[in-house]
Design a protein around this motif. Sequence first.
Motif, PDB file in Angstrom:
ATOM      1  N   ALA A 172       0.702  -1.204  -0.109  1.00 22.25           N
ATOM      2  CA  ALA A 172       0.113   0.081   0.005  1.00 22.25           C
ATOM      3  C   ALA A 172       0.749   1.148  -0.084  1.00 22.25           C
ATOM      4  O   ALA A 172       0.474   2.136  -0.717  1.00 22.25           O
ATOM      5  CB  ALA A 172      -0.973   0.177   1.109  1.00 22.25           C
ATOM      6  N   GLY A 173       1.935   1.184   0.663  1.00 22.99           N
ATOM      7  CA  GLY A 173       2.882   2.403   0.797  1.00 22.99           C
ATOM      8  C   GLY A 173       3.573   2.633  -0.553  1.00 22.99           C
ATOM      9  O   GLY A 173       3.790   3.684  -1.063  1.00 22.99           O
ATOM     10  N   GLN A 174       4.047   1.181  -1.186  1.00 21.68           N
ATOM     11  CA  GLN A 174       4.700   1.490  -2.431  1.00 21.68           C
ATOM     12  C   GLN A 174       3.569   2.331  -3.621  1.00 21.68           C
ATOM     13  O   GLN A 174       3.956   2.911  -4.382  1.00 21.68           O
ATOM     14  CB  GLN A 174       4.975   0.254  -2.900  1.00 21.68           C
ATOM     15  CG  GLN A 174       6.163  -0.278  -2.137  1.00 21.68           C
ATOM     16  CD  GLN A 174       6.604  -1.997  -2.862  1.00 21.68           C
ATOM     17  OE1 GLN A 174       6.845  -1.935  -4.075  1.00 21.68           O
ATOM     18  NE2 GLN A 174       6.620  -2.956  -1.974  1.00 21.68           N
ATOM     19  N   ARG A 175       2.479   1.800  -3.339  1.00 23.17           N
ATOM     20  CA  ARG A 175       1.254   2.220  -4.321  1.00 23.17           C
ATOM     21  C   ARG A 175       1.106   3.527  -4.125  1.00 23.17           C
ATOM     22  O   ARG A 175       1.073   4.407  -5.130  1.00 23.17           O
ATOM     23  CB  ARG A 175      -0.098   1.416  -4.103  1.00 23.17           C
ATOM     24  CG  ARG A 175      -0.891   1.825  -5.219  1.00 23.17           C
ATOM     25  CD  ARG A 175      -2.257   1.246  -5.006  1.00 23.17           C
ATOM     26  NE  ARG A 175      -3.291   1.663  -6.003  1.00 23.17           N
ATOM     27  CZ  ARG A 175      -4.260   0.968  -6.513  1.00 23.17           C
ATOM     28  NH1 ARG A 175      -4.435  -0.415  -6.195  1.00 23.17           N
ATOM     29  NH2 ARG A 175      -5.245   1.687  -7.317  1.00 23.17           N
ATOM     30  N   ALA A 176       1.148   4.104  -2.779  1.00 22.90           N
ATOM     31  CA  ALA A 176       0.864   5.558  -2.825  1.00 22.90           C
ATOM     32  C   ALA A 176       2.310   6.402  -3.390  1.00 22.90           C
ATOM     33  O   ALA A 176       1.822   7.154  -3.860  1.00 22.90           O
ATOM     34  CB  ALA A 176       0.737   5.793  -1.228  1.00 22.90           C
ATOM     35  N   VAL A 177       3.398   5.763  -3.240  1.00 19.24           N
ATOM     36  CA  VAL A 177       4.497   6.540  -3.836  1.00 19.24           C
ATOM     37  C   VAL A 177       4.379   6.498  -5.256  1.00 19.24           C
ATOM     38  O   VAL A 177       4.739   7.529  -5.990  1.00 19.24           O
ATOM     39  CB  VAL A 177       5.852   5.774  -3.402  1.00 19.24           C
ATOM     40  CG1 VAL A 177       7.205   6.233  -4.175  1.00 19.24           C
ATOM     41  CG2 VAL A 177       6.144   6.104  -1.893  1.00 19.24           C
ATOM     42  N   VAL A 178       3.931   5.382  -5.916  1.00 19.02           N
ATOM     43  CA  VAL A 178       3.906   5.573  -7.492  1.00 19.02           C
ATOM     44  C   VAL A 178       2.787   6.393  -7.906  1.00 19.02           C
ATOM     45  O   VAL A 178       3.002   7.068  -8.909  1.00 19.02           O
ATOM     46  CB  VAL A 178       3.771   4.016  -7.990  1.00 19.02           C
ATOM     47  CG1 VAL A 178       3.441   3.792  -9.441  1.00 19.02           C
ATOM     48  CG2 VAL A 178       5.013   3.011  -7.546  1.00 19.02           C
TER      49      VAL A 178
END
Length: 287
Positions: free
Chosen positions: A174-180
């Motif tokens: 979820a954190g990775q998706r927010a960054v992307v």
Amino acid sequence: MNEYDWMAERFEAHRGHLRAVAYRMLGSVSEADDAVQEAWLKLTRADTSDVTNLGGWLTTVVGRVCLDMLRTRRARREEPLGVHVPEPIISRADGPDPEQEALLADSVGLALLVVLEQLAPAERLAFVLHDTFAVPFEEIGPILGRSPAAAKQLASRARRRVRGAEPMSDGDLAGQRAVVEAFLAAARGGDIEALLAVLDPDVVARPDKGPAVRGARTLATNAVTYSRMGRAAVLALVNGVPGLVASDGERVTSVMAFTIRGGKVTALDILVDPDRLARLDISPLGQ
């Protein structure tokens, strides 16, 4: 059921495992399928009456086939410019299908495959078969034409190189998706400062064609320029982690896999070769 059908049924029971082995070895779904098909042909021509562990026998056969394919690839000196970015598995942002999940088990992210591409074929085989699929060195050695002790040394050398390479992404999807998503929104909006906020100062972008691009400001400027050229991008899963698939309205122009540590993009592996992009299965995205 005749003998051929019985053999085919037994082979199909192992196909998913064999594809997973071959994909880690070759970094290409299409080549992995070719290797598995070659294993099937070898099975139909072999006398397996004394084989007590068909799955193990087929795994070693696929290993040999992949080893030959890797050696041929290296002899042809493919990808002379840039890195050899493996062919990724593209899924919808809400998750891969069951067949894709089988290929992506054990966190076979694109960043890891890029590291594996840098290993010698024998090192890669020893590492993949032993560390990922628990094949004993007593079985790996004969595939390589070496002793079990020598095979163990190859795997150990490969393991050190993998561990010493750039860290893999944080485990928080979820954190990775927010960054992307933040990266994509900033690129679309031409917001250099917002891009710099999600890029590590020493970020590196590694395309499969051309030299690497280093540094946050250079990458941010390139990302904005690329977006303004009309390359529409959509969020997708690239080997199970958030990434981007870009197109010009008619065809896919790039696939971007992100490595994210501590909320910052530390690396981008980018596939831009049109011939290789054309071989990707992007049907999950509705293309």
